[in-house]
Design a protein around this motif. Structure first.
Motif, PDB file in Angstrom:
ATOM      1  N   PHE A 165      38.430  34.893  37.568  1.00 62.35           N
ATOM      2  CA  PHE A 165      39.682  35.608  37.324  1.00 62.35           C
ATOM      3  C   PHE A 165      39.766  36.047  35.860  1.00 62.35           C
ATOM      4  O   PHE A 165      40.072  37.206  35.549  1.00 62.35           O
ATOM      5  CB  PHE A 165      40.876  34.723  37.687  1.00 62.35           C
ATOM      6  N   ILE A 223      50.665  40.732  38.372  1.00 65.64           N
ATOM      7  CA  ILE A 223      50.829  41.443  39.646  1.00 65.64           C
ATOM      8  C   ILE A 223      50.437  40.486  40.771  1.00 65.64           C
ATOM      9  O   ILE A 223      49.335  39.950  40.789  1.00 65.64           O
ATOM     10  CB  ILE A 223      49.935  42.698  39.704  1.00 65.64           C
ATOM     11  N   THR A 224      51.343  40.255  41.697  1.00 63.82           N
ATOM     12  CA  THR A 224      51.076  39.359  42.820  1.00 63.82           C
ATOM     13  C   THR A 224      51.086  40.157  44.129  1.00 63.82           C
ATOM     14  O   THR A 224      51.479  41.325  44.164  1.00 63.82           O
ATOM     15  CB  THR A 224      52.141  38.246  42.912  1.00 63.82           C
ATOM     16  N   GLU A 225      50.687  39.483  45.193  1.00 69.80           N
ATOM     17  CA  GLU A 225      50.711  40.130  46.507  1.00 69.80           C
ATOM     18  C   GLU A 225      52.144  40.391  46.984  1.00 69.80           C
ATOM     19  O   GLU A 225      52.357  41.140  47.939  1.00 69.80           O
ATOM     20  CB  GLU A 225      49.975  39.259  47.521  1.00 69.80           C
ATOM     21  N   ARG A 284      37.653  39.096  34.538  1.00 67.82           N
ATOM     22  CA  ARG A 284      38.140  40.465  34.822  1.00 67.82           C
ATOM     23  C   ARG A 284      38.875  41.062  33.632  1.00 67.82           C
ATOM     24  O   ARG A 284      38.992  42.279  33.514  1.00 67.82           O
ATOM     25  CB  ARG A 284      39.052  40.434  36.041  1.00 67.82           C
ATOM     26  N   PHE A 285      39.348  40.202  32.728  1.00 66.28           N
ATOM     27  CA  PHE A 285      40.120  40.674  31.572  1.00 66.28           C
ATOM     28  C   PHE A 285      39.383  40.396  30.266  1.00 66.28           C
ATOM     29  O   PHE A 285      39.986  40.385  29.194  1.00 66.28           O
ATOM     30  CB  PHE A 285      41.502  40.005  31.588  1.00 66.28           C
ATOM     31  N   LEU A 293      47.166  38.680  41.797  1.00 68.80           N
ATOM     32  CA  LEU A 293      46.098  39.648  42.046  1.00 68.80           C
ATOM     33  C   LEU A 293      45.543  40.270  40.772  1.00 68.80           C
ATOM     34  O   LEU A 293      44.355  40.596  40.700  1.00 68.80           O
ATOM     35  CB  LEU A 293      46.616  40.768  42.956  1.00 68.80           C
ATOM     36  N   ASP A 294      46.415  40.439  39.771  1.00 65.03           N
ATOM     37  CA  ASP A 294      45.991  41.216  38.607  1.00 65.03           C
ATOM     38  C   ASP A 294      46.927  40.936  37.443  1.00 65.03           C
ATOM     39  O   ASP A 294      48.007  40.346  37.616  1.00 65.03           O
ATOM     40  CB  ASP A 294      46.018  42.713  38.948  1.00 65.03           C
ATOM     41  N   LEU A 295      46.501  41.334  36.254  1.00 67.23           N
ATOM     42  CA  LEU A 295      47.355  41.316  35.075  1.00 67.23           C
ATOM     43  C   LEU A 295      47.559  42.745  34.608  1.00 67.23           C
ATOM     44  O   LEU A 295      46.643  43.568  34.675  1.00 67.23           O
ATOM     45  CB  LEU A 295      46.725  40.509  33.940  1.00 67.23           C
ATOM     46  N   GLU A 296      48.746  43.014  34.124  1.00 67.27           N
ATOM     47  CA  GLU A 296      49.014  44.299  33.497  1.00 67.27           C
ATOM     48  C   GLU A 296      48.939  44.083  31.987  1.00 67.27           C
ATOM     49  O   GLU A 296      49.663  43.238  31.436  1.00 67.27           O
ATOM     50  CB  GLU A 296      50.401  44.788  33.907  1.00 67.27           C
ATOM     51  N   ARG A 332      55.584  42.409  41.282  1.00 66.26           N
ATOM     52  CA  ARG A 332      55.248  42.353  39.863  1.00 66.26           C
ATOM     53  C   ARG A 332      56.232  41.454  39.125  1.00 66.26           C
ATOM     54  O   ARG A 332      57.447  41.528  39.348  1.00 66.26           O
ATOM     55  CB  ARG A 332      55.288  43.768  39.290  1.00 66.26           C
TER      56      ARG A 332
END
Length: 816
Positions: free
Chosen positions: A214, A192-194, A217-218, A179-182, A197
């Motif tokens: 994807f 970050i996954t569903e 976004r970064f 879902l995301d990167l930290e 982490r």
């Protein structure tokens, strides 16, 4: 119940297609068992499952060809290693030529294959028919056959790679979406996954057509877009199982055997983009609606080549979206925008052929911080500012898709998305007959037509002498005998400033940059193996400020290399100032006389010698003048703030009217630099070549007690010798057309290939450069003692070889 995600991992791979699974497999082999692969749905469910599965190897780059050859070697052994079938068949690959120009292209490709060590055989139409008896051959001129090409089942290979990864200890999780990167202070901390982490240092995104959105976004730019790609699968109609794969580029089609029938697809000139407004939510294991009307143009071509298709039943017209890129090459490497963010995507419908090698290369890049060898043609850093705009990327990519099977003409330019980036002189030069090329979005004059003689500023493509041959000859002779202006505004330009600028640059640069302000230094920047990562000019502007100039296409790459090699404990900041300056290169024996007409500054040799930089005034404009040349004549690069560019240009042209001053373009630069023996990064030099091998030892500060990156490798070569050396190769026949990749023979033995080729108008002969190789070592005596030939389109041409430049400004000038 799904197994629990680990809390930490060394690396996390996002995407479970063939590239992600191959990367996982190879990381496991490298001992990175603490690697996790995440697939949001099921392995292969993105685009891999509907790939056609042809595996060809030959490309125009030796290293990309080597990478594809690695895929073949891997697929041969993968079933025995994992116990899972792959559908791999090394049944060979056949490529047809239906006209003389295509036949010339195929013969050139056969020479390239020979240069790179591939067995590519030229066949008569009848010999091709015997290999592929389903086709008509009445229009064939000839064909080429690569016996080590083949075909595979994409899903089976991917599952085998996944099993091999698990066997090495890599963990694979399906139905787990990232879902995301930290990110903390510009570095990745976690994925970050569903389902939770995963703390990690490296993220490797192999998400196919999902990668661009994807990564964006970064702040990471991955230039690819989705395009519909269709092929049919027929019912069985007695097709032999050992039939080679077939590519018929003049009819835009390809074929492979499948369960007694055929897979047939192609690359239409009017492709259909997909997901222009984003990929639909939940899209996986999904095909698009068949577009029979659009496929009709491909079907008509196929029916004429394979009449048996008229009676064969069609199981399916499969329409699947795939990711394509603006230049038709895939994208690998660490993103310049974000440390430890790696990409493997954009495979242009040859992801199966590339999968094994690309996964190997990406895994090494992740584990060792560098690829196994120079992969510049697919390096993510080859892109630049225009590629951030998806509309521009799509426009250019659709053109590239439409040319997939078109003739690959020498010197061909793209036409879409132009003009994008323009010099302030663009309109003036266009009005004077400039024929522009494009690089990294920049419009650059390649040559100038004589409008008064009704020449048209337009390239007419051919494998023979180009229509601009005489025009470039005029410009070349003006460089040698009078003076020219080259608009080189597209140069990439950086400023390195700060308290530790000198110390940082002294570590990064292999030549001595610790010289007084006002000094110019030509230098390479090396990797730990001594390979040349950058080839730049450095002007010291002040005690704590350096002005760095490099080639247009290397803007992203070189900025990234310099920035990431500034030692962490040093204070130095790198800034891209490319758009702030135009560059007018005034070159030729009359250049000083012209410059003296427009400035009161003393520009005599005594006051302004070679390898110096000075700020001078030209009709009220501040000009940073660099006394340097890439054409082998007296000359000055005039770096002018953009708002002054047209004023300075007009003043120079007016002053030069009595000195034979004319406009000239990049093709004249190329012919002049070949005569003078100047190296070009990306062809003659690069990460696989050291300054010692390239004849640039004079530009390395080994006599100074100053450490620099790559020094130990250079010292080893200086003491132990080298196994290859760059040499100049000149055919005896002046009508020979050299394009690069022609095979070099010494005493009848293949010893290398040309890295670049062209024509020298002063000497009146074609010129090539290439590395002469011998595993037992190469010396000057070894090179000078041989008898040489070149293979040019499968014909041997006698030639002479030299380690010295062919031209010196003091030599007697010979008319071409």
């Amino acid at each position: 119940m799904a197994k629990e995600l680990p809390k930490t991992a060394k690396a996390v791979i996002i995407g479970g297609g063939i590239i992600g699974c191959s990367t996982a497999y190879h990381l496991g082999k490298l001992g990175w068992t603490d690697t996790v692969l995440l697939e949001r749905k099921k392995l292969t469910s993105g685009t891999t499952f509907h790939a056609a599965g042809l595996v060809g190897q030959l490309r125009t780059s030796a290293n990309i060809t080597q990478l594809l050859g690695y895929s073949v070697d891997l697929y041969k052994r993968l079933e025995a290693e994992t116990g899972l079938g792959t559908g791999w068949k090394m049944n060979g690959g056949l490529r047809l030529a239906c006209n003389e120009e295509r036949w010339t292209e195929v013969k050139r490709q056969a020479t390239t294959a020979q240069s790179f060590g591939l067995d590519m055989r030229l066949l008569t139409p009848q010999e091709a028919f015997e290999l592929w008896p389903l086709m008509t051959i009445d229009d064939l001129v000839g064909a080429a056959y690569l016996p080590t090409d083949g075909q595979a089942n994409p899903s089976d290979i991917t599952q085998a790679l996944a099993k091999g990864a698990r066997m090495s200890g890599v963990s694979i999780y399906e139905d787990t979406e990232a879902l995301d990167l930290e990110i903390d202070q510009g570095k990745i901390r976690a994925v970050i996954t569903e389902r939770g982490r995963i703390e990690c240092e490296r993220a490797i995104v192999c998400a196919g057509q999902w990668t661009r959105a994807f990564a964006a976004r970064f702040g990471v730019n991955v230039p690819l877009v989705s395009v519909e790609h269709q092929y049919i699968i027929t019912e069985s109609f007695g097709v032999p199982s050992n039939l080679p794969t077939l590519r018929d580029p003049d009819r835009l089609t390809y074929y492979k055997e499948e369960v007694g029938g055929l897979v047939m697809g192609g690359y239409e000139p009017n492709p259909v983009p997909w997901a222009v407004n984003g990929i639909p939510e939940g899209f996986h294991y999904t095909l698009l609606d068949s577009n029979f009307d659009h496929f009709e143009q491909i079907m008509e071509q196929a029916l004429e080549r394979v009449p048996g298709l008229q009676k064969a039943g069609v199981k399916q017209l499969l329409n699947g979206p795939e990711s394509f890129t603006p230049d038709g090459n895939f994208i690998l490497g660490e993103a310049p925008e974000l440390r430890n963010f790696f990409v493997g995507a954009g495979f242009n419908a040859f992801g199966i052929a590339s999968g094994g090698g690309a996964g190997m290369a990406l895994a090494e890049w992740v584990a060792k911080g560098e690829p196994p060898y120079d992969l510049w043609p697919v390096d993510i850093r080859r892109f630049g500012r225009p590629h951030f705009d998806t509309d521009w990327v799509r426009t250019r990519t659709l053109e590239a898709y439409g040319k997939h099977y078109a003739m690959a003409w020498p010197f061909e330019e793209h036409s879409s998305g132009r003009p994008c980036r323009k010099s302030p002189l663009y309109d003036r030069l266009k009005a004077q007959g400039a024929c522009f090329g494009e690089k990294l979005g920049w419009e650059r004059p390649n040559w100038f037509a004589d409008l008064f003689a009704d020449e048209e500023p337009k390239d007419v493509y051919t494998y023979g002498r180009q229509n601009w041959f005489d025009a470039v000859g005029r410009e070349h002779n003006a460089v040698r005998e009078a003076a020219v202006i080259f608009d080189q505004t597209s140069f990439a330009k950086f400023v390195l400033k700060g308290r530790d600028a000198e110390a940082a640059l002294s570590w990064i640069a292999s030549n001595d940059v610790a010289k007084p302000p006002g000094t110019l230094t030509y230098t390479q920047m090396l990797n730990d193996k001594g390979g040349i990562e950058c080839d730049v000019t450095v002007a010291r502007i002040a005690e704590n400020e350096f002005y760095i100039v490099t080639g247009t296409g290397f803007a992203t790459h070189d900025f990234d290399w310099i920035a990431r090699n500034i030692p962490e404990d040093m204070r130095a900041e790198l800034v891209d100032v490319t758009s702030a300056y135009s560059v007018l290169s005034l070159m030729g024996p009359n250049s000083r006389a012209i410059l003296e007409k427009v400035t009161t500054t003393d520009v005599s040799n005594a006051a302004f010698p070679f390898s110096r930089v000075r700020t001078i005034g030209i009709v009220g404009c501040p000009v940073r003048a660099l006394r340097i040349t890439y054409v082998g004549e007296l000359g000055y690069e005039l770096h002018v703030p953009v708002e002054y560019a047209t004023t300075v240009y007009d003043a120079l042209m007016a002053a030069g009217s009595g000195f034979g001053l004319v406009n000239a373009g990049y093709r004249a630069i190329e012919s002049c630099r070949l005569e003078k023996g100047y190296r070009a990064w990306g062809s003659d030099i690069g990460p696989d070549h050291t300054p010692i091998e390239a004849g640039l030892a004079w530009a390395v500060k080994t006599k100074k007690n100053v450490d620099f990156r790559g020094r130990k490798a250079i010292e080893r070569q200086l003491s132990g010798g080298v196994k290859k050396m760059l040499a100049c190769v000149v055919p005896d026949d002046p009508q020979t057309v050299l394009l690069g990749r022609e095979t070099i023979y010494r005493n009848g033995k293949r010893v290398g290939w040309l890295s670049s080729g062209g024509f020298g108008y002063t000497i009146g002969k074609p010129i090539g450069y290439g590395y002469i190789r011998d595993p037992d070592g190469v010396t000057g005596d070894f090179i000078s003692s041989g008898t040489y030939e070149l293979d040019v389109a499968r014909e041997r041409v006698a030639c002479t070889v030299s380690l010295k430049p062919l031209y010196d400004p003091e030599m007697k000038r010979i008319k071409a």
